[in-house]
Motif scaffolding. Structure first.
Motif, mmCIF file in Angstrom:
data_model
loop_
_atom_site.group_PDB
_atom_site.id
_atom_site.type_symbol
_atom_site.label_atom_id
_atom_site.label_comp_id
_atom_site.label_asym_id
_atom_site.label_seq_id
_atom_site.Cartn_x
_atom_site.Cartn_y
_atom_site.Cartn_z
ATOM 1 N N ARG A 1 35.385 -4.888 -2.498
ATOM 2 C CA ARG A 1 36.524 -3.991 -2.405
ATOM 3 C C ARG A 1 37.005 -3.919 -3.933
ATOM 4 O O ARG A 1 36.798 -4.707 -4.989
ATOM 5 N N HIS A 2 37.097 -2.596 -4.454
ATOM 6 C CA HIS A 2 37.591 -2.356 -5.708
ATOM 7 C C HIS A 2 38.709 -3.085 -6.065
ATOM 8 O O HIS A 2 39.496 -3.729 -5.038
ATOM 9 N N GLY A 3 39.148 -3.421 -7.572
ATOM 10 C CA GLY A 3 40.397 -4.106 -7.786
ATOM 11 C C GLY A 3 41.671 -3.228 -7.545
ATOM 12 O O GLY A 3 41.575 -2.089 -7.097
ATOM 13 N N GLU A 4 42.611 -3.846 -7.851
ATOM 14 C CA GLU A 4 43.842 -3.451 -7.577
ATOM 15 C C GLU A 4 44.280 -1.994 -8.391
ATOM 16 O O GLU A 4 43.676 -2.027 -9.515
ATOM 17 N N ALA A 5 44.652 -0.997 -7.710
ATOM 18 C CA ALA A 5 44.731 0.308 -8.372
ATOM 19 C C ALA A 5 46.320 0.921 -8.321
ATOM 20 O O ALA A 5 46.915 0.439 -7.474
ATOM 21 N N GLY A 6 46.485 1.460 -9.273
ATOM 22 C CA GLY A 6 47.989 2.123 -9.292
ATOM 23 C C GLY A 6 47.925 3.307 -8.653
ATOM 24 O O GLY A 6 47.012 3.853 -7.918
ATOM 25 N N TRP A 7 49.172 3.831 -8.358
ATOM 26 C CA TRP A 7 49.428 4.892 -7.531
ATOM 27 C C TRP A 7 49.922 6.143 -8.482
ATOM 28 O O TRP A 7 50.871 6.966 -7.729
ATOM 29 N N HIS A 8 49.764 6.327 -9.594
ATOM 30 C CA HIS A 8 50.002 7.429 -10.445
ATOM 31 C C HIS A 8 49.442 8.452 -10.449
ATOM 32 O O HIS A 8 49.618 9.477 -11.456
ATOM 33 N N SER A 9 48.424 8.728 -9.617
ATOM 34 C CA SER A 9 47.675 9.991 -9.619
ATOM 35 C C SER A 9 47.143 10.377 -8.194
ATOM 36 O O SER A 9 47.530 9.387 -7.309
ATOM 37 N N ILE A 10 46.247 11.393 -8.136
ATOM 38 C CA ILE A 10 45.681 11.573 -6.803
ATOM 39 C C ILE A 10 44.650 10.556 -6.315
ATOM 40 O O ILE A 10 44.175 9.779 -7.358
ATOM 41 N N ASP A 11 44.461 10.375 -5.074
ATOM 42 C CA ASP A 11 43.470 9.138 -4.649
ATOM 43 C C ASP A 11 42.317 8.976 -5.364
ATOM 44 O O ASP A 11 41.834 8.031 -5.803
ATOM 45 N N GLN A 12 41.483 10.232 -5.801
ATOM 46 C CA GLN A 12 40.239 10.250 -6.261
ATOM 47 C C GLN A 12 40.190 9.632 -7.669
ATOM 48 O O GLN A 12 39.330 9.224 -8.195
ATOM 49 N N MET A 13 41.473 9.859 -8.254
ATOM 50 C CA MET A 13 41.574 9.506 -9.654
ATOM 51 C C MET A 13 42.262 8.137 -10.024
ATOM 52 O O MET A 13 42.696 7.936 -11.260
ATOM 53 N N ARG A 14 42.723 7.419 -9.170
ATOM 54 C CA ARG A 14 43.587 6.317 -9.125
ATOM 55 C C ARG A 14 42.653 5.286 -10.114
ATOM 56 O O ARG A 14 41.641 4.973 -9.795
ATOM 57 N N GLU A 15 43.300 4.574 -11.218
ATOM 58 C CA GLU A 15 42.848 3.742 -12.031
ATOM 59 C C GLU A 15 43.349 2.323 -11.750
ATOM 60 O O GLU A 15 44.393 2.030 -11.237
ATOM 61 N N LEU A 16 42.526 1.361 -12.129
ATOM 62 C CA LEU A 16 42.779 -0.047 -11.987
ATOM 63 C C LEU A 16 43.958 -0.538 -12.860
ATOM 64 O O LEU A 16 44.177 -0.023 -13.880
ATOM 65 N N THR A 17 44.817 -1.193 -12.366
ATOM 66 C CA THR A 17 46.014 -1.860 -13.081
ATOM 67 C C THR A 17 45.252 -3.116 -13.899
ATOM 68 O O THR A 17 44.024 -3.504 -13.794
ATOM 69 N N GLU A 18 46.085 -3.567 -14.688
ATOM 70 C CA GLU A 18 45.848 -4.775 -15.637
ATOM 71 C C GLU A 18 45.438 -5.691 -14.658
ATOM 72 O O GLU A 18 44.591 -6.621 -15.069
ATOM 73 N N ALA A 19 46.183 -6.111 -13.817
ATOM 74 C CA ALA A 19 45.939 -7.157 -12.815
ATOM 75 C C ALA A 19 44.834 -7.003 -11.843
ATOM 76 O O ALA A 19 43.898 -7.986 -11.836
ATOM 77 N N GLY A 20 44.417 -5.642 -11.766
ATOM 78 C CA GLY A 20 43.292 -5.096 -10.975
ATOM 79 C C GLY A 20 42.103 -5.256 -11.641
ATOM 80 O O GLY A 20 40.912 -6.004 -11.491
ATOM 81 N N ARG A 21 42.144 -5.215 -13.189
ATOM 82 C CA ARG A 21 40.925 -5.527 -14.195
ATOM 83 C C ARG A 21 40.563 -6.910 -14.169
ATOM 84 O O ARG A 21 39.526 -7.444 -14.396
ATOM 85 N N PHE A 22 41.824 -7.634 -14.360
ATOM 86 C CA PHE A 22 41.695 -9.278 -14.562
ATOM 87 C C PHE A 22 40.996 -9.783 -13.373
ATOM 88 O O PHE A 22 40.081 -10.517 -13.527
ATOM 89 N N ALA A 23 41.443 -9.516 -12.106
ATOM 90 C CA ALA A 23 40.849 -10.093 -10.728
ATOM 91 C C ALA A 23 39.449 -9.495 -10.803
ATOM 92 O O ALA A 23 38.594 -10.477 -10.340
ATOM 93 N N CYS A 24 38.997 -8.368 -11.133
ATOM 94 C CA CYS A 24 37.637 -8.112 -11.021
ATOM 95 C C CYS A 24 36.813 -8.884 -11.940
ATOM 96 O O CYS A 24 35.522 -9.359 -11.702
ATOM 97 N N GLY A 25 37.376 -9.083 -13.168
ATOM 98 C CA GLY A 25 36.452 -9.758 -14.033
ATOM 99 C C GLY A 25 36.492 -11.388 -13.660
ATOM 100 O O GLY A 25 35.360 -12.023 -13.952
ATOM 101 N N ARG A 26 37.346 -11.775 -13.144
ATOM 102 C CA ARG A 26 37.434 -13.094 -12.519
ATOM 103 C C ARG A 26 36.383 -13.372 -11.407
ATOM 104 O O ARG A 26 35.482 -14.384 -11.251
ATOM 105 N N VAL A 27 36.487 -12.471 -10.393
ATOM 106 C CA VAL A 27 35.536 -12.501 -9.253
ATOM 107 C C VAL A 27 33.997 -12.129 -9.800
ATOM 108 O O VAL A 27 33.003 -12.861 -9.257
ATOM 109 N N ALA A 28 33.778 -11.278 -11.000
ATOM 110 C CA ALA A 28 32.665 -11.182 -11.458
ATOM 111 C C ALA A 28 32.014 -12.297 -12.207
ATOM 112 O O ALA A 28 30.958 -12.653 -11.904
ATOM 113 N N SER A 29 32.799 -12.907 -12.742
ATOM 114 C CA SER A 29 32.453 -14.445 -13.407
ATOM 115 C C SER A 29 31.952 -15.581 -12.444
ATOM 116 O O SER A 29 31.048 -16.155 -12.507
#
Length: 151
Positions: free
Chosen positions: A7-35
């Protein structure tokens, strides 16, 4: 075949669903799982990802850490039928031995249960969570859960 479903990393709620971007915590968590995946025996050779921003960003992070190519697939958005993904797994030419799929709830949960238990009710996935399925034969109920990665 080995299939890693994430599942994708944590995303913010600052835009429409299709364009939601990862939060900094989401980016970090994805990198950790990838490692963790990169140092495991289940390194993917290819990543399929959803066409939505947060999954693309997750796939980009994972692909960079693991050094594998990423391909967007239109049938991996949240409410898509897991049967479409199963059909692609059955008909796609030259699938790698280990493939990773990065998508969304409820698709990741329903695809996982379809492949392991043969039904589509779905299990919950945390953001950035990944599971490894062993599929000696690609089909409903043919997979075994081999590992899980959590941020």
């Amino acid at each position: 075949m080995k299939l890693i479903i994430m599942r994708h990393g944590e995303a913010g709620w600052h835009s429409i669903d299709q364009m939601r971007e990862l939060t900094e915590a989401g980016r970090f968590a994805c990198g950790r799982v990838a490692s963790d995946i990169a140092s495991s025996r289940w390194r993917p050779e290819l990543i399929w990802c959803s066409t939505l921003t947060r999954a693309q960003q997750t796939a980009s992070i994972v692909g960079e850490v693991i050094n594998v190519p990423v391909i967007e697939r239109p049938f991996l958005t949240p409410d898509d039928d897991p049967g479409e993904c199963l059909d692609a797994l059955l008909t796609e030419d030259n699938l790698p031995h280990t493939l990773m799929i990065i998508s969304h709830m409820p698709l990741v949960g329903s695809l996982s249960t379809l492949l392991v238990d043969g039904h589509r009710r779905g299990i919950p996935f945390m953001t950035s969570q990944a599971v490894v399925l062993d599929l000696p034969i690609v089909g409903p109920g043919c997979g075994d859960l081999k590992a899980q990665f959590l941020a």
